[in-house]
Design an enzyme around this catalytic site. Structure first.
Site, short mmCIF file in Angstrom:
data_model
loop_
_atom_site.label_atom_id
_atom_site.label_comp_id
_atom_site.label_asym_id
_atom_site.label_seq_id
_atom_site.Cartn_x
_atom_site.Cartn_y
_atom_site.Cartn_z
N PRO A 2 0.83 -1.22 0.00
CA PRO A 2 0.00 0.00 0.00
C PRO A 2 0.86 1.26 0.00
O PRO A 2 1.85 1.33 0.73
CB PRO A 2 -0.79 -0.11 1.31
CG PRO A 2 -0.66 -1.53 1.74
CD PRO A 2 0.62 -2.05 1.16
N GLU A 3 0.51 2.21 -0.84
CA GLU A 3 1.24 3.48 -0.93
C GLU A 3 0.34 4.59 -0.41
O GLU A 3 -0.74 4.31 0.12
CB GLU A 3 1.68 3.71 -2.39
CG GLU A 3 2.55 2.56 -2.90
CD GLU A 3 3.01 2.73 -4.35
OE1 GLU A 3 3.16 3.87 -4.82
OE2 GLU A 3 3.19 1.70 -5.03
#
Ligand code: ZN
Length: 263
Positions: A2-3
């Protein structure tokens, strides 16, 4: 992994449910995600505390607690903060009003810390902060040497960008990921700044990119994977010029780009 847009999505989904609630209980299925404190001590300190707010910083969630403590969560590769459990739940936070928040992780790369004050993690500026202007980005770029994509993914340089959004930002900017930072012209730096903004904002609008494990707080996938220009599209036609997208390895990460649109 996840960014920024995925972590921001989770934050927006859980905040209205958990803010203002007291943590009334804590149940471990697995204790290994707790990092800077023993799991016993973590439980002793956190039960009875109240969640006042959640901030996202880079790819981290910062839970502001009434005691002055901060619980910090990094999702790692496949960690999830959920309002509905899935089968990989590791920690269950009981909340006042009968609500629950779950920390789930298939691969145990997720991390949870408890700090007695706001932790300085040595992160670079937040690209979506209103105060982060093109001039600031220019100064940053001019202070750094090295491969452009690798630098973009350096959390000390700029916060929250990983492999997906670095590739997308470079496509939007028309810059080849093999370019070096010090070779970028002022015009290219301005295009890259816009590319970063556009790619991250698209990720948030589409509630994250679900190409591997990412789901939002109620288990739903994001839709940004349907809007990606290059990431994960090896051999598929470029959405601008119809040439096939290339995949190379850069800094040991799969890197997607269009050799015609990105120079
Ligand atoms: Zn193209």
């Amino acid at each position: 992994m996840p960014e920024l847009p995925e972590v921001e999505t989770v934050k927006r989904q859980i905040l209205p449910v958990v803010a203002g609630r007291v943590i009334t209980s804590l149940e471990y299925i697995d204790r290994r995600n707790i990092k800077n404190i023993s799991s016993k001590e973590f439980k002793r300190k956190i039960v009875g505390d109240k969640i006042l707010d959640i901030e996202r910083r880079a790819k981290y969630l910062f839970f502001k607690l009434k005691s002055g403590n901060w619980m910090v969560i990094h999702l790692g590769m496949a960690g999830r903060v959920l309002l509905k459990p899935d089968k990989y739940v590791k920690i269950i936070f009981g909340l006042s009003g009968g609500k629950k928040m779950y920390f789930s992780d298939t691969r145990l790369f997720g991390k949870i810390w408890l700090y007695t004050k706001y932790p300085e993690l040595g992160l670079g500026p937040e690209p979506l902060e209103k105060s982060f202007k093109l001039g600031d980005f220019k100064k940053l770029v001019k202070s750094k040497r090295g491969n452009t994509k690798v630098v973009l993914m350096d959390q000390k340089f700029i916060a929250g960008i990983g492999n997906i959004y670095a590739a997308e930002a470079l496509f939007v900017a028309g810059i080849n990921p093999k370019r070096r930072m010090e070779s970028l012209t002022d015009n290219e730096i301005a295009k890259l700044y816009k590319g970063i903004m556009k790619s991250l904002k698209a990720g948030i609008v589409h509630k994250g990119t679900s190409v591997s494990d990412f789901v939002g707080a109620i288990g739903q996938e994001g839709t940004n994977q349907n809007y990606l220009y290059v990431y994960g599209r090896k051999g598929e036609p470029c959405k601008k010029c119809r040439q096939p997208i290339h995949k190379i390895s850069l800094g040991q990460r799969g890197t997607y780009f269009c050799s015609k649109c990105q120079n």
